[in-house]
Design an enzyme around this catalytic site. Structure first.
Site, mmCIF file in Angstrom:
data_model
loop_
_atom_site.group_PDB
_atom_site.id
_atom_site.type_symbol
_atom_site.label_atom_id
_atom_site.label_comp_id
_atom_site.label_asym_id
_atom_site.label_seq_id
_atom_site.Cartn_x
_atom_site.Cartn_y
_atom_site.Cartn_z
ATOM 1 N N ASP A 88 -32.433 -15.954 -29.786
ATOM 2 C CA ASP A 88 -33.002 -14.902 -30.741
ATOM 3 C C ASP A 88 -32.221 -14.744 -31.861
ATOM 4 O O ASP A 88 -31.414 -15.737 -32.393
ATOM 5 C CB ASP A 88 -32.059 -13.651 -29.740
ATOM 6 C CG ASP A 88 -32.763 -12.293 -30.127
ATOM 7 O OD1 ASP A 88 -33.850 -12.348 -30.661
ATOM 8 O OD2 ASP A 88 -32.073 -11.381 -29.789
ATOM 9 N N GLU A 141 -34.853 -15.990 -37.106
ATOM 10 C CA GLU A 141 -35.874 -15.661 -38.199
ATOM 11 C C GLU A 141 -35.627 -16.629 -39.240
ATOM 12 O O GLU A 141 -36.352 -17.146 -39.997
ATOM 13 C CB GLU A 141 -36.418 -14.385 -38.375
ATOM 14 C CG GLU A 141 -37.146 -13.735 -37.309
ATOM 15 C CD GLU A 141 -36.141 -13.170 -36.128
ATOM 16 O OE1 GLU A 141 -36.844 -13.267 -34.996
ATOM 17 O OE2 GLU A 141 -35.203 -13.154 -36.430
ATOM 18 N N ASP A 178 -39.150 -7.491 -30.429
ATOM 19 C CA ASP A 178 -38.591 -6.202 -29.759
ATOM 20 C C ASP A 178 -39.820 -4.983 -30.029
ATOM 21 O O ASP A 178 -40.044 -4.240 -30.823
ATOM 22 C CB ASP A 178 -37.658 -5.848 -30.727
ATOM 23 C CG ASP A 178 -36.398 -6.755 -30.559
ATOM 24 O OD1 ASP A 178 -36.379 -7.444 -29.396
ATOM 25 O OD2 ASP A 178 -35.472 -6.562 -31.481
#
Length: 771
Positions: free
Chosen positions: A421, A424, A495
């Site tokens: 997670d 990015e 999300d």
């Protein structure tokens, strides 16, 4: 930007054709390279560094990055006509004319994709004064962008439909929309107007009136796709930096294009069998006691479950590769006890490493120079969950090996998979500056150049570490990725929120992810943020039960959304669809095998099976599970009926057995416990008896559910754990159905036989007896 004018001459070198034009920059010869009979690379080396592909690996990737021409395949013929240089392969004709305008035709010289020879059409420009007024009231106004440093315009025909581009928001057909490839962690509820999201997969498919093609724009800088928004006459590929480097992938169908793209960038390997089961998760399971309670409730309510995900609370103050002994106490014991219940543990891992003296992961990374740095040479520090944190330089092969070795901590605890997670990469004190220093394999780079492949490299490090340390098929989930990541990881759409627009968007998102090569995909069932309602959860558990990755997940501070949190009716609906999911496990596993062999996704839009059907091209609220099950989820609040479209053919209502002729719309009653499902005539659906976890009595009984008509199915069986199947350790059966009369032929025999077979012959008009 292309400044080439009149074509002067060309030369060939193996599979490459180089061109010289008036206006050529010194030493820069645009190139067309034949990768295969259906795949062509178009390349202008603006950087002077040649190819820099991270999506294409293996021998082809090495050759491209080395600058060497290919010798194994060459064009069938290269000639010079009045229109330009003509390059022929068995499947394509390519014509290169003045200005390095490249046109693509099929083998019969029907146009597939033509260069756009006009000027860009800029409209709707806003004055500076008007922009200031818009900003004062909180409006975001986009100005028309000037020409990009790297730019390609290609013509659009009126009938063209566009698909792919990964997890981008909105509808299935991306025509008339514009997007950016820049991996972005955006917590706001995602809507159609979002230009970027977590993943950057710069691959688009174009379905034409006759034929199809794909464009893979392999530039991992920030890139732009305008798909007819600026002008319906063309689409635009743009980049601020890097090379013009795109692959044209021709095909007679969308399936052929997807197979070509995944042959180029890699196909998703088989996952372990249990990963197809139900996953329960929540950010906020704060203790071992709570995790144990979730597992016990699952079994108490007779809910099949294969996995519980441990979010960041299991770590010691959010430090990666540590365990929180205050609230999670004996990690090995709780994970072992869960395994005894048939439930595996998957743990989250973020890239951010806490800045803390004495913390071994931080100290090792500092000593070995494994973290990103400022231009001045200091270790770059931002903030994520543990506070001040540093970022591993995953572009460096040494760092990837180190990170892979660090997975041993989790493996020794008994963990069975990793959920990557915040990769990015995300940060709390503003985005990473463009000039933060990273590595790109064997050369120095910076954040703006490696941003879009950061998650890809993290997934690669994780996958390779788990594969080497366990010998099993690694189960990795990622939020951020790039083209080619499907070789290393599964994914989810990030999300989302507990809102009806997000359950609606889940269908085109997963369909486009599948067509972009990443077929093992899912959404957070019930929504991650906001508060789920009982009705929304019931409808989402139905949708989720047919998604490749089936995970219920939500955020801390939001309503708890385990299936028993919504009352007895929703609990019963959840049990019904989770049990159905487990009955369909062998069918899903067959689809996973097909995906590894062909690249065709498990979950697919109707247009992938029925691309000549006008009603299928923009179908946003139905999908196919394989080529024989059509799923039409209810995605509107309060709806107790569903407008269903069935393509051509004879179909059977899964629940009632009613025969329905296709090529029509009709209304199907859909009370809260019914998700409309239709099965093709002649289908054979392999099933298991219902079970509490995937590996329970795995090879005991295979049920063959048949439908009236003629059909054929290939069923696949292996140990569901490791890579022995690649050495031939599997069984494969060919099952022919003639209205319930079956002929089973063994095509490959090198694994344990089933203990027995059971045939369920579904008759016309015969309702399903739910077990």
């Amino acid at each position: 930007m292309n400044t080439y004018k009149k074509l002067l001459k060309y030369r060939t070198d193996g599979n490459r054709i180089y061109f010289q034009f008036e206006g050529n920059q010194q030493g820069k010869e645009p190139c067309v390279e034949v990768i295969s009979d259906s795949i062509i690379n178009v390349f202008i080396d603006y950087t002077g560094m040649g190819h820099c592909t991270r999506a294409i690996e293996g021998e082809l990737g090495k050759r491209l990055n080395s600058g060497a021409a290919g010798k194994d395949i060459k064009p069938e013929k290269v000639s010079h006509r009045k229109s330009g240089v003509v390059i022929k392969t068995k499947q394509l004709t390519i014509v290169v004319g003045d200005g390095f305008q490249v046109d693509f035709y099929d083998a019969q010289e029907n146009p597939l994709s033509l260069a756009y020879r006009g000027e860009r059409k800029r409209s709707g420009e806003v004055s500076e004064a008007a922009l200031e007024l818009l900003k004062k009231e909180g409006h975001a106004a986009g100005q028309t962008i000037a020409d990009y440093a790297v730019q390609e315009l290609r013509s659009l025909d009126q009938e063209d439909c566009i698909y792919g581009l990964g997890d981008k928001t909105g509808v299935l057909n991306k025509r008339y929309y514009a997007y950016e490839m820049w991996n972005s962690d955006i917590p706001d509820p995602h809507e159609d107007c979002f230009k970027s999201l977590y993943k950057s997969i710069p691959f688009m498919l174009v379905l034409k009136e006759k034929g199809a093609y794909g464009i893979f724009f392999d530039n991992h800088n920030r890139t732009y796709f305008d798909l007819g928004k600026e002008s319906e006459a063309y689409y635009l590929l743009g980049a601020e930096e890097g090379n013009l480097d795109y692959y044209f992938i021709g095909g007679e169908s969308l399936k052929e294009v997807i197979s070509g793209y995944t042959e180029l960038t890699g196909r998703a390997p088989m996952q372990q069998f249990w990963t197809l089961g139900f996953h329960q998760s929540r950010w906020g399971y704060g203790s071992e006691k709570e995790i144990r309670g979730i597992a016990e409730e699952m079994r108490k309510h007779k809910l099949p479950c294969d996995c519980i995900h441990f979010d960041i609370d299991y770590m010691d103050h959010y430090k990666v590769f540590t365990w929180n002994k205050e609230t999670y106490e004996d990690g090995k014991k709780v994970i072992s006890d869960l395994k005894d219940m048939g439930i595996k543990a998957v743990t989250i891992i973020d890239p951010g490493v806490k800045v803390e003296k004495g913390y071994d992961v931080y100290e090792e990374g500092v000593e070995q120079n494994y973290f990103a740095r400022t231009p001045e040479g200091e270790i770059y520090v931002n903030e994520v969950w543990p506070g001040d944190a540093v970022y591993p330089d995953f572009g460096d092969p040494k760092v990837r090996r180190w990170w892979g070795e660090k997975q041993k901590f989790l493996i020794d605890m008994g963990v069975e998979g990793v959920w990557n997670d915040m990769n990015e990469p995300a940060s709390f004190r503003g985005p990473l500056p463009d000039d933060v220093v990273f590595t790109d394999e064997d050369m120095p780079s910076c954040h703006k150049h490696i941003h879009n492949i950061y998650g890809h490299n993290m997934a690669k490090a994780t996958y390779e570490g788990w594969k080497e340390l366990t010998g099993k098929r690694p189960f990795v989930i990622t939020r951020a990725c790039y083209s080619g990541s499907q070789k290393y990881t599964t994914g989810w759409t990030g999300d989302n929120h507990s809102i009806w627009s997000h359950i609606r968007m889940a269908i085109p998102q997963m369909c486009n992810m599948g067509m972009s090569g990443m077929g093992f995909i899912g959404t957070d069932v019930g929504g991650f943020g906001s508060d789920c309602t009982p009705e929304l959860f019931a409808r989402w558990i139905q949708l989720g039960s047919f998604s490749p990755l089936f995970r219920d997940h939500c955020a801390q501070g939001c309503r708890m959304q385990e299936p028993w949190q919504f009352g007895e009716e929703v609990l019963a609906i959840s049990r019904k669809y989770i049990r159905m999911r487990y009955q369909l496990l062998p069918y899903l596993y067959d689809l996973m095998r097909e995906s590894e062999l062909t690249g065709i996704p498990m979950l697919r839009p109707l247009v992938l099976e029925f691309e000549n059907d006008e009603h299928a091209k923009n179908r946003n609220d139905e999908f196919m599970l394989g080529d024989r099950m059509l799923i039409a989820p209810v995605v509107e609040q309060g709806a107790r009926e569903k407008l269903v479209y069935l393509p051509k053919g004879t179909w059977y209502d899964y629940w009632s057995g009613e025969e329905v002729k296709g090529e029509k719309f009709f209304v199907r009653e859909a009370p809260l416990d019914v998700c409309p499902i239709y099965v093709k005539a002649g289908a054979v659906i392999p099933k298991y008896p219902a079970r509490m976890h995937a590996e329970e009595n795995k090879d005991d009984i295979l049920i063959l559910e048949t439908y009236p008509g003629k059909g054929c199915w290939r069923h696949y069986q292996d140990n569901g754990i490791n890579f022995d199947y690649r050495q031939g350790a599997y069984n494969e059966y060919e099952i022919k159905n003639k209205s319930g009369e079956l002929n089973v032929k063994m095509l490959h025999k090198n694994y344990t036989f089933y203990g027995g077979f059971e045939i369920i012959r579904r008759a016309k008009g015969e309702p399903l007896i739910y077990a």
